[in-house]
Scaffold this motif. Structure first.
Motif, short mmCIF file in Angstrom:
data_model
loop_
_atom_site.label_atom_id
_atom_site.label_comp_id
_atom_site.label_asym_id
_atom_site.label_seq_id
_atom_site.Cartn_x
_atom_site.Cartn_y
_atom_site.Cartn_z
N ILE A 22 45.80 35.19 36.51
CA ILE A 22 44.76 35.38 35.50
C ILE A 22 43.40 35.55 36.16
O ILE A 22 42.64 36.48 35.83
N GLU A 23 43.08 34.69 37.10
CA GLU A 23 41.79 34.78 37.80
C GLU A 23 41.68 36.07 38.60
O GLU A 23 40.65 36.74 38.57
N GLY A 24 42.76 36.43 39.30
CA GLY A 24 42.73 37.62 40.15
C GLY A 24 42.59 38.91 39.35
O GLY A 24 41.80 39.79 39.72
N VAL A 25 43.33 39.02 38.27
CA VAL A 25 43.25 40.22 37.43
C VAL A 25 41.87 40.32 36.79
O VAL A 25 41.26 41.40 36.75
N THR A 26 41.36 39.20 36.31
CA THR A 26 40.04 39.19 35.70
C THR A 26 38.98 39.63 36.71
O THR A 26 38.11 40.46 36.41
#
Length: 73
Positions: A22-26
């Motif tokens: 989630i953090e990486g895609v965001t």
């Protein structure tokens, strides 16, 4: 308002790994497309291996077959 849907098999993906996704895609959408993280949605669906198919076979059967083949060797 980006919406990203990640689908993985339900084979032990941890809460920490999901958070990293989630953090990486965001972060990637923010960096590459200049999207606001506050309006970026990331959904992770975990799919049972009975419901995930490849080459005409579900993953459950494929893994079972591959495991049986390794046991013979």
């Amino acid at each position: 308002m980006p919406y990203v849907n990640i689908r993985v098999t339900d084979e032990g993906v941890t809460t920490e790994q999901k958070l990293q996704l989630i953090e990486g895609v965001t972060e990637l959408l923010s960096k590459v497309l200049h999207k606001d993280p506050a309006t970026t949605f990331v959904i992770i669906d975990e799919v049972n291996t009975d419901n995930w198919g490849l080459n005409g076979e579900n993953v459950t059967s494929r893994r079972r077959r591959e495991a049986a083949g390794k046991a013979v060797i």
